[in-house]
Design a protein around this motif. Sequence first.
Motif, mmCIF file in Angstrom:
data_model
loop_
_atom_site.group_PDB
_atom_site.id
_atom_site.type_symbol
_atom_site.label_atom_id
_atom_site.label_comp_id
_atom_site.label_asym_id
_atom_site.label_seq_id
_atom_site.Cartn_x
_atom_site.Cartn_y
_atom_site.Cartn_z
ATOM 1 N N UNK B 61 -14.262 3.050 -36.230
ATOM 2 C CA UNK B 61 -15.114 2.407 -37.237
ATOM 3 C C UNK B 61 -16.540 2.964 -37.205
ATOM 4 N N UNK B 62 -17.011 3.395 -36.016
ATOM 5 C CA UNK B 62 -18.338 4.025 -35.972
ATOM 6 C C UNK B 62 -18.305 5.397 -36.651
ATOM 7 N N UNK B 65 -18.955 4.528 -40.155
ATOM 8 C CA UNK B 65 -20.392 4.222 -40.265
ATOM 9 C C UNK B 65 -21.194 5.530 -40.355
ATOM 10 N N UNK B 66 -20.874 6.483 -39.467
ATOM 11 C CA UNK B 66 -21.599 7.761 -39.452
ATOM 12 C C UNK B 66 -21.310 8.585 -40.716
#
Lengths: 490, 142
Positions: B61-62, B65-66
Motif C-alpha cells: 500500500x505504501x 502511496x508513492x
Amino acid sequence: MGAGWPSVWWMSDMKTSLRGLLPIGDCAWQLPRTGAMRVPGVLYASAELVQAMDTKVFEQMANVATLPGIVRASYAMPDAHWGYGFPIGGVAAFDAEAGVISAGGVGFDISCGVRLLHTGMPTSELENLRDRLADLLQARIPAGVGSCGRIRLSPREMDAMLKGGARWAVERGWGEQEDLEHIEERGCMAGADPAAVSDRAKQRQRDEMGTLGSGNHYLEIQRVQRIFDETTAARFGLAQDEIVISIHCGSRGLGHQIGTDYLRRMALEAGRHGLQLPDRELACAPIRSATGQAYLGAMRAGINCALANRQMLTHLVREVFAVLWPSVSVRVIYDVSHNTCKLEQHEIEGEQRLLFVHRKGATRALPPGHASLPKAYRDTGQPVLIGGTMGTASHVLVGCESSVERAFASACHGAGRAMSRHAARKRWRGGEVRDGLAGRGIVVRSPSLRGIAEEAPEAYKDVDAVVEAAERAGLARRVARLVPLICIKG
Amino acid sequence: MSSVGWEHFHHDADIGVRGYGKTPGEAFEQVALAMMAVVINPGDVRAYCPVDISLRASELDMLLFDWLNELVFIMAARGMVFGRFDVQVDVASIQLTAKAWGEPLQPERHAPAVEIKGVTLTELVVRRLADGRWLAQCVVDV
C-alpha cells in the motif's frame, strides 16, 4: 476537565446525551474517555450541527486522544468534519517534552489562512466599476491549476523566503513595513529550517510565489453587511457597507510536499518510536526525536511560505486598486493561519506549561491582553477571520477570555463542506452556479467552470450557524459579517 | 462492474480514487486514471510524452502511496497531465516499473478543476478481492 462550566449545568443535563456525547455547556459536548483515550474529547457545536456531523469526526477525536503527551482534551470546533487522522476543525495540544508532533495534525496545506484588508471605501464606489475591478483582478492574480507567479526563486532566495516569511516579501518590495505588525508572528515564524525542506518541495514552489491556488482558495471583494459589535468593529476598521478584501490561501506546492514527505516518514517510523497508532493516518513523531525536530523546522518554513505568499498577493491587489482608486490605501487588518502547530504557554491546573498546539482547520483566537497581539488589538483581542464560500458570508470574530480555557484559545475556521466534490459536480453545472450568483450581484471569475460547480455555496455548511455556535460556546465573539461582491477563484 | 476500471468514492472534504484490474499493475493504472480525472478529463489528454517511473517500497500500500505521489509531484513540478499508464507491479519484491504518457497542461483545453495537494493514507488499500480482481484506492487531498 476544567472547561470552566458550572458543575450544576453538567450534572443537570447528563440525561440528554446526543450521539454518545454528553452536554457540558451551551454548544459544548464531551466525548467520554474510553479504551486507549488518555483524555476525553470535547466538541463545540449546536445540537443541529452535532446531528449533521459525520460519525468519523467523533472517531477521529477519540483517536487523537490516544496520542502520547496530549493535554486536557482532544477538541473539535463547530465546523469539524472528517479529515486525515485528525478531524478538520481539530485542536490538540501536546507536552513540549513528552508529546508528539503530527504532520497530519497540521495538514497538507501548512499555514493555510485568511488575510483581511481594509479599504475605507463605501460600496457605492464599486457601482459602475464592479466588472472592471473583477477583470483587473483576474488578470493580475495568478489563480487556478498550473498558474505561475511573477518571480522564479533561485535556491538562495528560496531559503531566504523560507526563513523570512512576509518580512522577506516586504524587504523585496512586496508591501509595507507596517503590514508586518498585523500578521501573526509579525510576519516571520521563528525557528524555520530550510534545510529540513526537501528539494522536491522547493522545486514545486519555485514558480508558485504569489499565486492563489485552486479548490476552496479565493480572493474576495466583500461588503461589511452587518456589525455585531460596534466598538470592536471600529477598532478593527470595519464600518457598515464599506469594502474589505479577503485572501484565503496557503503555502502552495511547498507546503503540500512538506506534508507528503513527513506524513510518509512519520508513518514508516511510528513503530520504531514505539507509537501504537489506532489509525496510520495519525502518523506522528516524538517532538524530541530527529524526525519531530526536522518536521518542526520544515513546517515553520512552510508557515513562512504561506505568509510570504499572502503578502505578495496583497501587493498585487494594491497594484490593481491603485489603477482605479489612486488615493485609496489598502491596509492589513489581520492575517491568521488555520493549519499550524505552534509552541505556546498555557496554564494547566495552575501550572504554566509549554505545549505544541496543533490547529487543523482551526483558528487561533487570542484573548485581550495577550502578549502576542499587535499593539492595536492588545485590548480588543485577536481578530478571528472565518472564511465563507462564493455565495455566503465570511465573518470577523474576536478572541475572548473564555476561549483560553475552552480550547487553548482557538475557534472555528470556516463553513466546512457539507457535500463531497463528487456529489456537488453531479448536482450543479459551473455556468449555472456562476450565473445564479451573478443574479444575486456576486461576480465570480475562475478559470474552471468545473471548479465553480465543486465549490457551489450549497455544498458547504451554513457558516452563520457555525459562528453562532462558536460564540455560544465561548470560543470567540462575533464582530462583523461580510458578504461577497467579487470572487476570484482558483 | 467490469474487471478493469476506475471510480471516485465519497470523502467529506475531498475525494476518494479507486481502481480495479486483473493484475495489481492494472489496478495501479486505473487508480492513476481516477486521480487524473479529479483534475481533468483523461480523455482530453494527448498522451504523446512518456515519463518513466521506478519505485520500491516496504509495503504494497505504501507503493501505491508513492506511485500516486510521484504523479502529483511530476504534475506540479513539470506542469504535466497524463492520459495513459502502463504499470508493472512485482508484489513479491514490492517494486513498480511504469510509463506514464501525457503532455504539458494547457488550462484552456484541459480545463483543470482543482490541483491535488497530496495523497493521504486515508482509506489506502491494495488487495486482491474474492473474485480475483485487484483493488487499489485512497483519498486524495485537493
